[in-house]
Design a protein around this motif. Sequence first.
Motif, PDB file in Angstrom:
ATOM      1  N   TYR A  18     -24.307  21.137 -36.672  1.00  0.00           N
ATOM      2  CA  TYR A  18     -22.849  21.022 -36.751  1.00  0.00           C
ATOM      3  C   TYR A  18     -22.466  20.209 -37.982  1.00  0.00           C
TER       4      TYR A  18
ATOM      5  N   THR B 213     -14.721   9.295 -33.167  1.00  0.00           N
ATOM      6  CA  THR B 213     -14.927  10.737 -33.205  1.00  0.00           C
ATOM      7  C   THR B 213     -14.469  11.317 -34.534  1.00  0.00           C
ATOM      8  N   GLY B 214     -14.946  12.523 -34.821  1.00  0.00           N
ATOM      9  CA  GLY B 214     -14.549  13.205 -36.044  1.00  0.00           C
ATOM     10  C   GLY B 214     -15.234  12.687 -37.289  1.00  0.00           C
TER      11      GLY B 214
ATOM     12  N   LYS C 108     -14.381  17.477 -36.180  1.00  0.00           N
ATOM     13  CA  LYS C 108     -12.930  17.240 -36.205  1.00  0.00           C
ATOM     14  C   LYS C 108     -12.177  18.082 -35.178  1.00  0.00           C
ATOM     15  N   LYS C 109     -12.829  19.083 -34.612  1.00  0.00           N
ATOM     16  CA  LYS C 109     -12.224  19.906 -33.566  1.00  0.00           C
ATOM     17  C   LYS C 109     -12.402  19.281 -32.174  1.00  0.00           C
ATOM     18  N   HIS C 110     -13.162  18.196 -32.104  1.00  0.00           N
ATOM     19  CA  HIS C 110     -13.503  17.594 -30.805  1.00  0.00           C
ATOM     20  C   HIS C 110     -13.258  16.077 -30.843  1.00  0.00           C
ATOM     21  N   THR C 111     -11.981  15.700 -30.944  1.00  0.00           N
ATOM     22  CA  THR C 111     -11.628  14.286 -31.098  1.00  0.00           C
ATOM     23  C   THR C 111     -10.658  13.790 -30.030  1.00  0.00           C
ATOM     24  N   THR C 112     -10.674  14.451 -28.871  1.00  0.00           N
ATOM     25  CA  THR C 112      -9.759  14.042 -27.804  1.00  0.00           C
ATOM     26  C   THR C 112     -10.544  13.706 -26.545  1.00  0.00           C
TER      27      THR C 112
ATOM     28  N   ASP D 111     -21.957  15.387 -27.268  1.00  0.00           N
ATOM     29  CA  ASP D 111     -20.712  15.676 -26.554  1.00  0.00           C
ATOM     30  C   ASP D 111     -20.628  14.643 -25.432  1.00  0.00           C
TER      31      ASP D 111
ATOM     32  N   ALA E 157     -16.502  19.516 -40.055  1.00  0.00           N
ATOM     33  CA  ALA E 157     -15.396  20.376 -39.602  1.00  0.00           C
ATOM     34  C   ALA E 157     -15.497  20.646 -38.107  1.00  0.00           C
ATOM     35  N   ASP E 158     -16.723  20.824 -37.614  1.00  0.00           N
ATOM     36  CA  ASP E 158     -16.930  21.026 -36.178  1.00  0.00           C
ATOM     37  C   ASP E 158     -16.532  19.775 -35.399  1.00  0.00           C
TER      38      ASP E 158
ATOM     39  N   SER F 292     -12.303  16.821 -25.147  1.00  0.00           N
ATOM     40  CA  SER F 292     -13.504  17.284 -25.841  1.00  0.00           C
ATOM     41  C   SER F 292     -13.844  16.264 -26.924  1.00  0.00           C
TER      42      SER F 292
END
Length: 139
Positions: free
Chosen positions: A8, A51-52, A14-18, A32, A11-12, A21
């Motif tokens: 990964y 994260t990110g 940055k899609k999972h920063t909440t 994860d 960019a991958d 996820s």
Amino acid sequence: MAPSGKTYGIADLKKHTTDKSCWLVVHGKVYDVTEFLEEHPGGYDIILTSTGKDATQDFEEIGHSNSAKKLLEKYVIGEFEGGDSAPAVAKVAPQSANAAKQQPAKSAATRTFHVILPLLILALALALNFYMMSQKKSA
């Protein structure tokens, strides 16, 4: 390589920063940790701030125990295309293990105290000066 064999990139991540996820990188592995957020002793918000991005430095600065490091392995999902940033972390915080044990990290309260104390002394000196000047004028 990680069990999934996946790699990964940033960019991958940055899609999972909440809190729905949450992925992070520590020592070249992508984790994860979404399921772990509520269990984290320091609170989930601490993890969300890391994260990110590559969170190796954040993870190491806290001084996680060996059991915490072992627990992290449960959440590995792949490798980070940027590799392990540990050498870069070592340059940022060059401190031997013995020095770290002998000298605990300063708490936020201690750092705040060291900033506020000189300001309080200055304010006291100014107040004393003002008082002395007012006494001279009235005499």
